[in-house]
Design an enzyme around this catalytic site. Structure first.
Site, PDB file in Angstrom:
ATOM      1  N   ARG A 177       9.472   6.872  -2.630  1.00 35.85           N
ATOM      2  CA  ARG A 177       9.922   7.119  -3.886  1.00 35.85           C
ATOM      3  C   ARG A 177      11.389   8.601  -3.962  1.00 35.85           C
ATOM      4  NH1 ARG A 177       4.840   9.900  -2.487  1.00 35.85           N
ATOM      5  NH2 ARG A 177       2.993   9.002  -2.855  1.00 35.85           N
ATOM      6  N   ASP A 210     -10.621   0.446   1.523  1.00 32.77           N
ATOM      7  CA  ASP A 210     -11.149   1.811   1.909  1.00 32.77           C
ATOM      8  C   ASP A 210     -12.402   2.448   1.552  1.00 32.77           C
ATOM      9  OD1 ASP A 210      -8.615   2.836   2.710  1.00 32.77           O
ATOM     10  OD2 ASP A 210      -7.781   2.408   0.919  1.00 32.77           O
ATOM     11  N   ARG A 243      -7.997  -6.840  14.276  1.00 32.78           N
ATOM     12  CA  ARG A 243      -7.255  -5.557  15.133  1.00 32.78           C
ATOM     13  C   ARG A 243      -8.548  -4.746  15.616  1.00 32.78           C
ATOM     14  NH1 ARG A 243      -3.045  -7.286  17.829  1.00 32.78           N
ATOM     15  NH2 ARG A 243      -2.034  -5.705  18.228  1.00 32.78           N
ATOM     16  N   TYR A 245     -10.137  -5.806   4.640  1.00 28.40           N
ATOM     17  CA  TYR A 245      -9.446  -3.544   4.743  1.00 28.40           C
ATOM     18  C   TYR A 245     -10.201  -3.531   3.488  1.00 28.40           C
ATOM     19  CZ  TYR A 245      -7.760   0.623   5.623  1.00 28.40           C
ATOM     20  OH  TYR A 245      -8.019   1.381   6.104  1.00 28.40           O
ATOM     21  N   ARG A 263       1.050  -1.213   0.150  1.00 23.42           N
ATOM     22  CA  ARG A 263      -0.066   0.226  -0.012  1.00 23.42           C
ATOM     23  C   ARG A 263       0.906   1.205   0.375  1.00 23.42           C
ATOM     24  NH1 ARG A 263      -5.042  -0.024   2.432  1.00 23.42           N
ATOM     25  NH2 ARG A 263      -4.298   1.956   3.588  1.00 23.42           N
ATOM     26  N   GLU A 278      -3.433   6.276  19.646  1.00 25.26           N
ATOM     27  CA  GLU A 278      -4.089   5.325  18.915  1.00 25.26           C
ATOM     28  C   GLU A 278      -3.271   4.199  19.486  1.00 25.26           C
ATOM     29  OE1 GLU A 278      -5.334   6.117  14.943  1.00 25.26           O
ATOM     30  OE2 GLU A 278      -4.733   4.388  14.671  1.00 25.26           O
ATOM     31  N   ARG A 310       0.748   5.763  16.557  1.00 28.91           N
ATOM     32  CA  ARG A 310       0.318   7.049  15.603  1.00 28.91           C
ATOM     33  C   ARG A 310      -0.666   8.893  16.428  1.00 28.91           C
ATOM     34  NH1 ARG A 310      -3.504   6.239  10.165  1.00 28.91           N
ATOM     35  NH2 ARG A 310      -5.134   5.384  11.641  1.00 28.91           N
TER      36      ARG A 310
HETATM   37  P1  FAD Z   1     -18.744   0.092   8.359  1.00 29.25           P
HETATM   38  O1  FAD Z   1     -18.548   1.808   8.439  1.00 29.25           O
HETATM   39  O2  FAD Z   1     -18.087  -0.866   9.469  1.00 29.25           O
HETATM   40  O3  FAD Z   1     -20.349   0.376   8.705  1.00 29.25           O
HETATM   41  C1  FAD Z   1     -21.146  -0.705   8.768  1.00 29.25           C
HETATM   42  C2  FAD Z   1     -22.545  -0.667  10.012  1.00 29.25           C
HETATM   43  O4  FAD Z   1     -22.775  -1.959  10.679  1.00 29.25           O
HETATM   44  C3  FAD Z   1     -21.429  -0.174  10.913  1.00 29.25           C
HETATM   45  O5  FAD Z   1     -21.701   1.461  11.830  1.00 29.25           O
HETATM   46  C4  FAD Z   1     -22.346  -1.046  12.300  1.00 29.25           C
HETATM   47  O6  FAD Z   1     -22.514  -0.281  14.079  1.00 29.25           O
HETATM   48  C5  FAD Z   1     -23.510  -1.800  11.324  1.00 29.25           C
HETATM   49  N1  FAD Z   1     -23.734  -2.855  11.786  1.00 29.25           N
HETATM   50  C6  FAD Z   1     -23.167  -3.899  12.425  1.00 29.25           C
HETATM   51  N2  FAD Z   1     -23.820  -5.303  12.252  1.00 29.25           N
HETATM   52  C7  FAD Z   1     -25.444  -4.771  13.024  1.00 29.25           C
HETATM   53  C8  FAD Z   1     -26.160  -4.961  13.245  1.00 29.25           C
HETATM   54  N3  FAD Z   1     -26.816  -6.555  13.751  1.00 29.25           N
HETATM   55  N4  FAD Z   1     -27.810  -4.552  13.286  1.00 29.25           N
HETATM   56  C9  FAD Z   1     -27.906  -3.383  13.081  1.00 29.25           C
HETATM   57  N5  FAD Z   1     -26.006  -2.645  12.691  1.00 29.25           N
HETATM   58  C10 FAD Z   1     -24.979  -2.865  12.377  1.00 29.25           C
HETATM   59  N6  FAD Z   1     -10.924   4.438   3.905  1.00 29.25           N
HETATM   60  C11 FAD Z   1     -10.334   5.150   3.354  1.00 29.25           C
HETATM   61  O7  FAD Z   1     -10.810   5.897   1.918  1.00 29.25           O
HETATM   62  N7  FAD Z   1      -9.678   6.152   3.370  1.00 29.25           N
HETATM   63  C12 FAD Z   1      -8.751   6.273   5.175  1.00 29.25           C
HETATM   64  O8  FAD Z   1      -8.174   7.182   5.023  1.00 29.25           O
HETATM   65  C13 FAD Z   1      -9.655   5.603   5.798  1.00 29.25           C
HETATM   66  N8  FAD Z   1      -8.915   5.300   7.379  1.00 29.25           N
HETATM   67  C14 FAD Z   1      -9.437   4.169   8.227  1.00 29.25           C
HETATM   68  C15 FAD Z   1      -8.597   4.408   9.555  1.00 29.25           C
HETATM   69  C16 FAD Z   1      -9.741   3.305   9.776  1.00 29.25           C
HETATM   70  C17 FAD Z   1      -8.927   3.070  11.545  1.00 29.25           C
HETATM   71  C18 FAD Z   1     -10.197   2.017   9.878  1.00 29.25           C
HETATM   72  C19 FAD Z   1     -11.016   0.791  10.620  1.00 29.25           C
HETATM   73  C20 FAD Z   1     -10.530   2.195   8.344  1.00 29.25           C
HETATM   74  C21 FAD Z   1     -10.129   3.158   7.864  1.00 29.25           C
HETATM   75  N9  FAD Z   1     -10.903   3.646   6.687  1.00 29.25           N
HETATM   76  C22 FAD Z   1     -10.531   4.335   5.442  1.00 29.25           C
HETATM   77  C23 FAD Z   1     -11.852   2.759   5.929  1.00 29.25           C
HETATM   78  C24 FAD Z   1     -13.482   3.054   6.094  1.00 29.25           C
HETATM   79  O9  FAD Z   1     -13.556   2.928   6.972  1.00 29.25           O
HETATM   80  C25 FAD Z   1     -14.614   1.842   5.180  1.00 29.25           C
HETATM   81  O10 FAD Z   1     -13.826   1.305   3.775  1.00 29.25           O
HETATM   82  C26 FAD Z   1     -15.734   1.957   5.483  1.00 29.25           C
HETATM   83  O11 FAD Z   1     -16.275   3.098   6.762  1.00 29.25           O
HETATM   84  C27 FAD Z   1     -16.157   0.938   4.811  1.00 29.25           C
HETATM   85  O12 FAD Z   1     -17.892   1.024   5.348  1.00 29.25           O
HETATM   86  P2  FAD Z   1     -18.643   0.093   5.818  1.00 29.25           P
HETATM   87  O13 FAD Z   1     -20.496   0.559   5.387  1.00 29.25           O
HETATM   88  O14 FAD Z   1     -18.409  -1.221   4.515  1.00 29.25           O
HETATM   89  O15 FAD Z   1     -18.440  -0.110   7.136  1.00 29.25           O
HETATM   90  N1  UDP Z   2       3.489   0.786   8.115  1.00 33.98           N
HETATM   91  C1  UDP Z   2       4.878   0.934   9.118  1.00 33.98           C
HETATM   92  N2  UDP Z   2       4.831   2.150   9.053  1.00 33.98           N
HETATM   93  C2  UDP Z   2       4.720   3.168   9.221  1.00 33.98           C
HETATM   94  C3  UDP Z   2       3.406   3.577   8.347  1.00 33.98           C
HETATM   95  C4  UDP Z   2       2.633   1.955   8.001  1.00 33.98           C
HETATM   96  O1  UDP Z   2       4.677   0.320   9.444  1.00 33.98           O
HETATM   97  O2  UDP Z   2       5.046   4.656   9.503  1.00 33.98           O
HETATM   98  C5  UDP Z   2       2.485   0.123   8.284  1.00 33.98           C
HETATM   99  C6  UDP Z   2       2.062  -1.000   9.004  1.00 33.98           C
HETATM  100  O3  UDP Z   2       2.101  -2.406   8.746  1.00 33.98           O
HETATM  101  C7  UDP Z   2       0.425  -0.655   8.085  1.00 33.98           C
HETATM  102  C8  UDP Z   2       0.847  -0.543   6.535  1.00 33.98           C
HETATM  103  O4  UDP Z   2       2.653  -0.364   6.665  1.00 33.98           O
HETATM  104  O5  UDP Z   2      -0.177  -1.448   8.632  1.00 33.98           O
HETATM  105  C9  UDP Z   2      -0.130   0.401   5.767  1.00 33.98           C
HETATM  106  O6  UDP Z   2      -0.478   1.637   6.213  1.00 33.98           O
HETATM  107  P1  UDP Z   2      -1.044   2.385   6.056  1.00 33.98           P
HETATM  108  O7  UDP Z   2      -0.715   4.022   6.608  1.00 33.98           O
HETATM  109  O8  UDP Z   2      -2.103   2.379   4.985  1.00 33.98           O
HETATM  110  O9  UDP Z   2      -2.244   1.762   7.014  1.00 33.98           O
HETATM  111  P2  UDP Z   2      -3.557   1.824   7.924  1.00 33.98           P
HETATM  112  O10 UDP Z   2      -4.003   3.372   6.771  1.00 33.98           O
HETATM  113  O11 UDP Z   2      -3.971   0.971   7.133  1.00 33.98           O
HETATM  114  O12 UDP Z   2      -3.413   2.604   9.530  1.00 33.98           O
END
Ligand code: FAD
Ligand code: UDP
Length: 384
Positions: free
Chosen positions: A178, A351, A250, A349, A174, A301, A280
């Protein structure tokens, strides 16, 4: 064709987009979510002390190469220009990420040109690894031991709770390396931040006369009565009451703290060393450079194994989990009049842009099955 009765479990991006597409075609959509808010893990709200927009479930930056998704998002959102520039603190020094010419020059205390840096990194990289399979092999092959240990090893052990030698190479792929000073964390054509956070985007998507949303409502069997099709975006193992066991995730703990003025001068500061217990710190006001805030709110975090009581964040997808997943998929593939979608429904996972693209595709497939009287597939992507 009369309007079908659709139930969607989950009001995140997946549920909202599927619901909107079907509502616009005259179907009647009920969306339930156990949380008291829409937008799933993308939920954002203003912090009541500082008025800063906070991404409650962790920092979210929208980035995509998909023109259709970008256009779709912009129908419902006012996107502001935003480029994510991540820094990392290692051995008492701040470096630029993803690894770029600045990082290399800082780290080796040199003033290399792009070509010189390439030669250096090639000399450091382990050329014996031809086809890297693990995260560690991928890192050793592409950046070599020193950069791997400084920037990736400790962070990854904290993030995933296991050695990078046990993780797939795909996790590191991911991140680019560069040989110029481009410190944009993403390489996508479009990148931005919603002016008023992510929640109003999902609210706007859901704002349709054929959509009814019920929050604080956990799915129950009777919700399915009289329903033509169910889209389930919750965890696939929860649908089967975890009968074979729980899929590994996780989870994250956020330690919120305030700072007068600025705290770290950037949105995301990673901490590469294993001895620092958190991965972070996010200073949320830097996600909205067009706003002015005197004080600051930050999230430290911490990543750990997800238990039954926790919010699942990152699917682990190790061999053991994949075996378990396959058992659930065997059951799921036999379902009728229901589909699994999204991050939790497919245990991947995803996005946000991929989430939206897959939701649009799933809604289209459903509409096509109505036109040609075929069965709707349980999955519209390969999840095995
Ligand atoms: P979710 O957002 O998880 O929605 C599912 C919903 O279903 C939840 O609200 C839950 O409450 C509900 N649900 C589950 N079971 C039940 C049940 N039995 N009854 C009723 N409701 C229920 N993506 C990016 O593009 N850029 C980013 O920078 C980025 N950063 C992220 C950072 C973190 C820490 C994480 C964890 C994810 C990140 N993502 C990012 C990914 C992004 O969060 C997901 O793409 C997105 O949330 C997926 O949407 P979803 O609707 O599939 O799932
Ligand atoms: N990663 C790392 N060091 C960093 C940032 C990321 O080792 O400073 C690794 C880590 O294992 C992470 C992966 O690279 O899960 C992908 O990074 P990204 O920033 O895409 O993580 P996310 O947005 O999923 O938290």
């Amino acid at each position: 064709m009369s309007g079908k009765k659709i139930l969607i479990v989950g009001a995140g991006f997946t549920g909202a987009v599927i619901g909107r597409e079907l509502a616009e075609k005259g179907h009647l959509v009920r969306i339930i979510d156990s949380r008291p808010h829409v937008a799933g893990n993308c939920y954002s709200e203003r912090d009541n002390k500082t008025n800063v927009m906070v991404h409650i479930y962790g920092p979210h930056i929208f980035h995509t190469d998909n023109q259709q998704v970008w256009d779709y998002l912009n129908r419902f959102a006012e996107m502001m220009p935003y480029i994510n520039r991540v820094k990392t603190t290692v051995n008492g020094q701040v470096f630029s990420l993803p690894i770029n010419l600045h990082t290399i020059n800082q780290f080796f205390k040199k003033t290399y040109s792009p070509e010189e840096a390439k030669v250096l990194i090639e000399s450091k990289s382990d050329q014996a690894i031809e086809n890297p399979k693990t995260f560690e092999e991928q890192a050793l092959r592409f950046v070599g031991q020193e950069l791997y240990e400084a920037f990736f090893k400790g962070y990854t052990i904290k993030q995933w709770g296991m050695s990078p030698a046990e993780l797939p190479a795909s996790i590191l792929k991911r991140l680019p390396v560069r040989f110029n000073y481009d410190d944009n964390y993403f390489s996508h054509k479009y990148q931005g931040m919603p002016k008023d956070g992510y929640t109003p985007i999902v609210e706007n998507i859901l704002d349709h006369p054929n959509i009814k949303v019920e929050l604080g409502h956990d799915y129950q069997e009777q919700d399915r009565q009289g329903i033509d099709h169910l889209f389930f975006t919750g965890p696939i193992d929860s649908w089967y009451d975890y009968k074979y066991g729980r899929l590994g995730y996780r989870t994250l703990d956020f330690e919120k703290f305030y700072s007068q003025g600025d705290y770290q001068g950037t949105a995301v500061m990673n901490y590469g060393e294993e001895k620092v217990p958190f991965t972070r710190i996010t200073e949320h006001k830097y996600f909205a450079p067009w706003e002015e805030h005197a004080d600051s709110v930050c999230y430290r975090e911490f990543s750990r194994k997800c238990t039954a009581e926790d919010t699942p964040y990152y699917p682990i997808r190790q061999m053991g989990e994949m075996e378990l997943l396959n058992k659930y998929l065997d059951l799921a593939e036999k379902e009728k009049n229901m589909s699994f979608a999204g991050r939790l429904g497919t245990y991947r996972y995803l996005d946000m842009d991929v989430t939206i693209a897959e939701a649009l595709d799933m809604a289209n497939k459903y509409l096509e099955t109505l036109d040609n009287s075929s069965d709707m597939p349980v999955f519209t992507v390969n999840v095995r």
